[in-house]
Write an enzyme that holds these catalytic residues in place. Structure first.
Site, PDB file in Angstrom:
ATOM      1  N   ASN A   1       0.771  -1.238   0.000  1.00 27.34           N
ATOM      2  CA  ASN A   1       0.000   0.000   0.000  1.00 27.34           C
ATOM      3  C   ASN A   1       0.804   1.291   0.000  1.00 27.34           C
ATOM      4  OD1 ASN A   1      -2.774  -1.182   0.301  1.00 27.34           O
ATOM      5  ND2 ASN A   1      -1.853  -2.002   2.158  1.00 27.34           N
ATOM      6  N   TYR A   2       2.046   1.259   0.489  1.00 27.44           N
ATOM      7  CA  TYR A   2       2.780   2.511   0.657  1.00 27.44           C
ATOM      8  C   TYR A   2       4.110   2.566  -0.073  1.00 27.44           C
ATOM      9  CZ  TYR A   2      -0.623   3.511   4.311  1.00 27.44           C
ATOM     10  OH  TYR A   2      -1.788   3.744   4.987  1.00 27.44           O
ATOM     11  N   LEU A   3       4.566   1.447  -0.606  1.00 26.10           N
ATOM     12  CA  LEU A   3       5.880   1.410  -1.249  1.00 26.10           C
ATOM     13  C   LEU A   3       5.728   1.339  -2.764  1.00 26.10           C
ATOM     14  CD1 LEU A   3       7.737  -1.082   1.120  1.00 26.10           C
ATOM     15  CD2 LEU A   3       7.804   1.414   1.141  1.00 26.10           C
TER      16      LEU A   3
END
Length: 568
Positions: free
Chosen positions: A525-527
């Site tokens: 989700n964030y990388l």
């Protein structure tokens, strides 16, 4: 090749701009079969009983079904928690008949062991199925996937993420969630809203039922939705992460985060200036942005309506959630955070901050009670509106993506060298990923089997050492052609074992460091996946060592377009 993928990037950008020009329209035609429902409850055999206070009781169908949910979790840590027990028992009693409620009034007198044994035996039977039996199940699953697992989007066949409605059961939650143990009720067609295009064939509801609603909203990409009863959250059936629309959305998200890299120093300078502003609202905004940027805190004010868990983010912090220390552990101006974040995961951190931030926090806390808001002049909407003026598309969440991806890129650059073995490279990757998970507070409980796994690993090491010792003894006894060949064989075995020992030690280190950190959340989700893909290509690491099949499908766009020289 690079020119080809520059064209692909241009197409993505064009689609993004076209989407905005079309006022958010995501599709022209959408057709699907609707969701697949779990089977109806199958009553227990007559020889499997529920026991209360030493006596067998035949439960009504509704009460028996809920009792089986608890029985299936009997050996799980959840069922030892008082909150779980209390919530389960209260909801279970609501499903009972009046007569059952009179009989069954204490969970401590309930014996679910017969039920638990029955389900354990069913699990063992499933494990013992023949190859032919497993093939029959596989073919049935394939048939259902073919029928329900695809939709037609603008005339193209697209895979659906999860077409199955979640079966009823007991809510677990993460961390110490106050609603753990509550009954997740069976979802009926009457609970479900279907989304499809006007001119498509509307999915048929199961016999004897009807849909709650059928709508034709082309600005969203979900196919069906319903409200779950425990927290009142909306649940969706969505397109598969590997679909064209999902890939475009992912690409857009990470491109916005990359654009922040060009603006972030200006934004940081501005929020630092806010710390000195005469208006308290502006000061609070500046300090909140500092925390969101420096600590990757979630913005806050994000709880769903009806959610009772006392979870907070930056903007919803209360005075009781922070403690100020002029000096602690040899550092000045330390802020101690202690609160429940998303999914009731505890966030605890001691952070040295700049003196002006520290003084502002003191000011914000003056004449307030512990339960009062720390940032009482601002909320997430105000914060995001301000950020969007600094850069189109910028929100507090983009900072989280930006800082997570930046951390991964910096850590991989720092920790990886070309002369490492594959195992050492993977350990470096996991350490970089761990740094992100710690930054984002992605925790998990230590796996129940962790100690056992570690002991198995140590046992393997002991065996390896013993075999190495025996090999050396055999080498000393060599005297004939046969023993000479045996020595050569043993020497080869020793070398192989030494390599295995090194791998095992790396695995042990990796497991130990990773036992309470959840790496998957940030990875998915964030990388920015292009960071990982470029790293794999640069250091000759097979992509399947980083992403499993489902993840490779989700990030197919990144795998295809990224060269080894990509930097976030």
């Amino acid at each position: 090749m690079k020119l080809f993928w520059l064209r692909i990037s241009f197409i993505f950008a064009y689609l993004w701009e076209e989407d905005n020009a079309n006022n958010g329209k995501k599709w022209s035609t959408l057709e699907h079969k609707g969701p697949f429902f779990p089977p109806e409850y199958e009553p227990l055999p007559s020889n499997v009983c529920f026991v209360y206070n030493g006596k067998s009781i035949k439960l009504s169908l509704a009460a028996e079904e809920v009792a089986t949910f608890y029985a299936k979790m009997l050996d799980h840590e959840y069922t030892t928690k008082s909150v779980f027990q209390e919530n389960f028992f209260n909801d279970w009693r609501e499903e009972m008949t009046e007569e059952e409620r009179e009989q069954i009034n204490k969970l401590s007198k309930c014996d679910f062991s017969h039920m638990a044994k029955y389900f354990l035996e069913k699990t063992e039977e499933k494990k013992a199925m023949t190859k032919e039996q497993k093939q029959v199940l596989k073919e049935e699953n394939n048939r259902l996937t073919e029928e329900y697992g695809f939709c037609l989007l603008d005339g193209h066949k697209e895979k659906i993420g999860n077409f199955r409605v979640e079966p009823p059961g007991l809510f677990r939650g993460r961390g110490e969630h106050p609603k753990m143990g509550k009954l997740k009720k069976r979802i009926l067609p009457e609970d479900i809203t279907i989304n499809c295009s006007k001119d498509s064939k509307i999915p048929e509801a199961p016999k004897g039922h009807r849909w709650r609603k059928v709508q034709h909203d082309d600005t969203v990409t979900w196919l069906a939705s319903w409200v779950e009863n425990v927290q009142g959250n909306l649940k969706y059936i969505m397109l598969n992460p590997s679909s064209k629309l999902k890939g475009e959305k992912d690409w857009q998200k990470y491109e916005v985060a990359r654009k922040l890299k060009l603006k972030v120093e200006t934004i940081r300078r501005l929020y630092r200036e806010d710390w000195k502003n005469r208006e308290m609202k502006i000061r609070q905004r500046g300090v909140a942005l500092y925390f969101i940027d420096k600590l990757a805190l979630r913005a806050g004010n994000e709880k769903e309506e009806g959610e009772t868990a006392d979870t907070v983010g930056c903007c919803s912090l209360r005075v009781e959630h922070i403690t100020l220390h002029e000096e602690k552990g040899g550092q000045e101006f330390v802020v101690e955070f202690d609160f429940l974040g998303k999914d009731s995961i505890r966030y605890y951190n001691e952070v040295p901050v700049e003196s002006r931030v520290f003084r502002n926090l003191k000011l914000f806390m003056e004449n307030k009670d512990p339960e009062d808001d720390l940032f009482d002049r601002i909320n997430t909407i105000y914060l995001n509106k301000h950020l969007n003026q600094s850069m189109p598309g910028l929100t507090a969440k983009v900072f989280r993506t930006f800082n997570a991806s930046t951390t991964l890129q910096d850590q991989l650059n720092k920790l990886t060298t070309a002369d490492m073995t594959l195992e050492e490279k993977l350990l470096s990757y996991n350490r970089a990923n761990r740094a992100v998970a710690i930054l984002c507070n992605h925790q998990r409980a230590a796996p129940k089997t962790f100690e056992k796994s570690m002991q198995n690993m140590l046992d393997k090491l002991d065996v390896a050492k013993m075999e190495l010792k025996e090999a050396k003894k055999e080498h000393k006894k060599a005297g004939t052609e046969r023993t000479r060949k045996l020595v050569e064989k043993k020497e080869a075995a020793v070398k192989r074992l030494e390599e295995q020992l090194k791998k095992l030690q790396l695995q042990m280190t990796d497991r130990e460091e990773n036992k309470v950190i959840a790496l998957g959340t940030s990875k998915l989700n964030y990388l920015d996946p292009r960071i990982s893909v470029a790293w794999c290509k640069k250091f000759n690491v097979p992509i399947e060592k980083i992403y499993n099949k489902t993840q490779r499908d989700k990030f197919a766009w990144a795998i295809d377009m990224t060269e080894e020289d990509f930097q976030f």
